[in-house]
Design a protein around this motif. Structure first.
Motif, PDB file in Angstrom:
ATOM      1  N   LEU A 529      47.699  39.928  57.305  1.00  0.00           N
ATOM      2  CA  LEU A 529      48.650  38.838  57.156  1.00  0.00           C
ATOM      3  C   LEU A 529      48.944  38.446  55.679  1.00  0.00           C
ATOM      4  N   THR A 537      50.398  27.048  57.855  1.00  0.00           N
ATOM      5  CA  THR A 537      50.614  28.054  59.164  1.00  0.00           C
ATOM      6  C   THR A 537      49.669  28.279  60.069  1.00  0.00           C
ATOM      7  N   TRP A 540      44.949  29.828  62.539  1.00  0.00           N
ATOM      8  CA  TRP A 540      44.612  31.031  61.851  1.00  0.00           C
ATOM      9  C   TRP A 540      44.194  32.131  62.394  1.00  0.00           C
ATOM     10  N   TRP A 542      45.118  36.148  64.182  1.00  0.00           N
ATOM     11  CA  TRP A 542      46.202  36.896  64.959  1.00  0.00           C
ATOM     12  C   TRP A 542      45.964  36.415  66.391  1.00  0.00           C
ATOM     13  N   THR A 621      57.042  29.126  62.819  1.00  0.00           N
ATOM     14  CA  THR A 621      55.874  29.358  63.329  1.00  0.00           C
ATOM     15  C   THR A 621      55.489  28.620  64.535  1.00  0.00           C
ATOM     16  N   PRO A 642      52.945  34.867  63.535  1.00  0.00           N
ATOM     17  CA  PRO A 642      53.070  34.804  62.271  1.00  0.00           C
ATOM     18  C   PRO A 642      54.511  34.096  61.591  1.00  0.00           C
ATOM     19  N   SER A 643      54.400  33.258  60.475  1.00  0.00           N
ATOM     20  CA  SER A 643      55.468  32.668  59.975  1.00  0.00           C
ATOM     21  C   SER A 643      56.543  33.790  59.669  1.00  0.00           C
ATOM     22  N   HIS A 655      51.710  43.117  65.264  1.00  0.00           N
ATOM     23  CA  HIS A 655      50.061  43.162  64.917  1.00  0.00           C
ATOM     24  C   HIS A 655      49.891  44.609  64.697  1.00  0.00           C
TER      25      HIS A 655
END
Length: 692
Positions: A529, A537, A540, A542, A621, A642-643, A655
């Motif tokens: 990422l 964001t 944290w 995934w 997100t 994710p953003s 992912h």
């Protein structure tokens, strides 16, 4: 293919001048081509009267600055100019006495510099190319040209009549024809779009080609300089391409890069032997580069800069000596490696913290810019049959040490290098030239090293003498400053094979898959990422199981890096640096009223299709995890979204990179779409995502 076809005739003329076509057409005939075709400017040229001859401001020697040298270029055999990205200054250095003669404020923040006669061409982060005259007296600006965001490197043609500038975030290469006299203006004659973010460039003069490398991932573009078409875009196995060099005979190209192995988890054995991340240069034949149908790997050679159990984290700039020895700046370990012509055997020469650029002053003298220690290292190669190992002498008041260099990594006290309790807190892996750890010396430090595998005989030996000098006084480092140094420090990993930057290139992403154990186990590699804008964001990872960024950093250091011991202050410094990273810029802002209307329609679709249930607010997100119909190799089905800020810059989405780009997410996977979209609606939705 280049879209700006109206520029081709003038570019061809400019190119013919550079590539030696004078005998076929003559200068007058070639320049006549310039006059025939009206040229529409692709960017503004700032040649207003206030710039012509404007002198740069002098910086007093006692001024304390964080300079961060990013590039260095020779003016002649005894003078060089260093471009300092953070202070926005140019340091004029006497290469013979290794002293800073003077320093000047540029006005912007330089990213690269090349020399054209007595003029410097300097790319600046602010989005411009500046011409600075340094012939005599105080340097002065001749002209400035607006360049797309964000110019990273500049290369000049062999005949010095045009240059090319790569712009990372704009995904463009801009070609500028240079004026022949001070009465003329530069002309921007082409701006070529690329499907990746470019950085490094290499001109192949005999083939009339320009190589352009991906700033983050594995892609390499080849641009024809006779038609200015993008001839091919291919990939090499690797990422972080930070150096391109042409071999002495012009038949080979050398590429400095790293290679992340997605199937190798961070077990100590996988790390210490370079299986998880490899540090290398790759030798590629020019013949395969200029053949669009050939594989770049056909006949290529992998040259390990990190070898055995000794990593060479973050190879940066490379330069080929005329004896076919390759010099490689090992940024993560504060060293320059000298690779033997056979590709087997690397002599390591210590430098300042994070060497990023190498300039040839003479055939046997080179200057290395060390970004984080604000220093230069001069490396002089010489033959000395009388040299004695492990001796110390004084030369011009400077301590000089002659050392033997080991080619195989030896663990201290006989302890195996892959032992779980191996001590990585040694001086060998010191993080930086932090004044608290390494006091600034009043005189330059000098040390000599024997080059090559014959370390037992000094008869006819090639030696290298390294002298490191500070560029000036520096203020105290802030927590974010210290964190930046740590982020690029390969000693944080076991054996020095990689840094945080190795995967999160310049705080962004290499776009690779990596199995980092961040999801609770191994066997399910995830897309690396981006860390740009990461402070906003959370949670944290995934799987979104780290509500505090500090916990994510500690886990990464312990499980993924496994390097030297870290103090609490080190962790908080890393967090401070991560919190300072700004989000990636918008990929493609609307450029017309009609385009803005398309983006507006796409925004409406994004909301009505309920994409905002996962990607909500200005950050695009949320703090929850969702089952969105995807699963990894370990059976996980819920992920933190994710953003989407700057999502258009990414290659490979989801992912596991199963979607090539935004277009594939919408058209191929129809990700979480509650209904079938019309062709126009898909265009609108994709265009909106590109604008973020």
């Amino acid at each position: 293919m280049i879209q700006n076809r109206i520029f081709v005739r003038r570019i061809v003329a400019c190119t013919l001048l550079s590539m030696g076509a004078h005998s076929a057409m003559g200068d007058a005939a070639i320049r006549a081509v310039f006059a025939e075709q009206p040229i529409e400017q692709t960017a503004a040229v700032d040649v207003a009267q206030q710039w012509s001859g404007k002198e740069l401001s002098f910086v007093e020697p006692a001024t304390k600055l964080h300079r961060r040298p990013i590039a260095v270029v020779a003016i002649n055999d005894d003078r060089a100019v260093v471009a300092n990205r953070r202070s926005g200054t140019l340091s004029i250095v006497n290469a013979e006495s290794l002293a800073v003669d003077s320093e000047y404020q540029l006005g912007g923040h330089p990213t690269d510099v090349v020399r054209v006669g007595t003029t410097l061409l300097i790319t600046e982060k602010e989005g411009r190319l500046s011409s600075v005259q340094v012939h005599s007296g105080q340097p002065s600006v001749q002209w400035r040209v607006a360049i797309p965001n964000e110019p990273a490197t500049v290369r000049v043609s062999p005949q010095k009549d045009w240059c090319s500038v790569s712009s990372t975030w704009a995904r463009k290469v801009t070609f500028v024809c240079l004026p022949e006299s001070i009465d003329e203006s530069p002309e921007i004659v082409a701006s070529i779009d690329l499907p990746f973010s470019p950085r490094e460039q290499l001109i192949l003069p005999d083939q009339s080609r320009l190589m352009v490398a991906d700033a983050f991932g594995p892609r390499i573009a080849v641009i024809r300089l006779d038609t200015f078409e993008v001839e091919s875009i291919r990939e090499i196995p690797g990422n972080n391409i930070r150096g391109l060099a042409l071999g002495c005979e012009g038949e080979k190209v050398y590429v400095a890069h790293e290679l992340i192995n997605e199937i190798a988890p961070p077990r100590s054995s996988e790390i210490i032997w370079g299986s998880m991340v490899s540090d290398a240069t790759r030798e590629i034949s020019v013949a395969s580069i200029v053949d669009p149908e050939a594989s770049l790997m056909s006949g290529s050679r992998f040259i390990a800069v990190g070898n055995n159990t000794r990593g060479a984290g973050d190879p940066n700039a490379i330069l080929m000596r005329d004896d076919n020895r390759l010099m490689v700046a090992i940024g993560g370990l504060a060293q320059v490696g000298v690779v033997e012509p056979s590709g087997i055997g690397v002599t390591r020469i210590p430098t300042g913290s994070r060497p990023v650029a190498i300039a040839e002053i003479t055939n046997d003298r080179f200057l290395v810019a060390n970004e984080f220690s604000d220093t230069l290292t001069r490396i002089d190669f010489h033959s000395d049959a009388s040299a004695e190992s492990n001796s110390t002498k004084v030369v011009s008041g400077m301590s000089q040490e002659t050392e033997q260099v080991e080619y195989e990594y030896d663990s201290p006290k006989g302890e195996p290098a892959d032992s779980e309790d191996y001590d990585y807190g040694s001086e060998t892996y010191r993080a930086s030239d932090d004044p608290e750890a390494v006091p600034v010396q009043p005189v330059a430090r000098v040390a000599s090293y024997q080059i090559g595998p014959d370390a037992t005989s000094n008869v006819g030996a090639l030696l290298a003498t390294a002298t490191t000098l500070s560029l000036g006084l520096s203020p105290e480092l802030s927590p974010s400053d210290r964190g930046e140094v740590l982020f690029f420090d390969a000693s944080l990993s076991r054996g020095g094979w990689y840094s945080c930057h190795s995967c999160h290139t310049d705080g962004h992403t290499s776009g690779s898959l990596a199995d980092t154990l961040s999801d609770g186990g191994e066997g399910a590699p995830k897309r690396v990422l981006s860390l740009r804008g990461v402070r906003q964001t959370g949670p944290w990872a995934w799987i979104g199981d780290k509500p505090e960024i500090e916990k994510q950093v500690r886990q990464t250091l312990q499980l993924t890096m496994q390097g030297r011991r870290m103090k609490d202050r080190d962790v908080s410094d890393l967090v401070a640096y991560l919190n300072s990273l700004s989000p990636t810029p918008a990929f493609s802002k609307p450029i017309s009223e009609a385009d803005r209307e398309v983006v507006s329609e796409g925004r409406e679709l994004f909301q009505t299709l309920d994409c905002v249930s996962c990607h909500s607010g200005d950050l695009f997100t949320s703090d929850a995890t969702y089952d969105v119909g995807l699963s990894d190799e370990r059976g996980a089905t819920e992920f933190n979204p994710p953003s989407l800020r700057g999502v258009g810059h990414l290659h490979g989405l989801f992912h596991d990179l199963r979607a090539a780009d935004i277009d594939a997410v919408v058209n191929e996977f129809r990700h979480q779409l509650p209904r079938e979209l019309s062709a126009d609606e898909r265009i609108q939705l994709i265009r909106y995502l590109e604008s973020l």
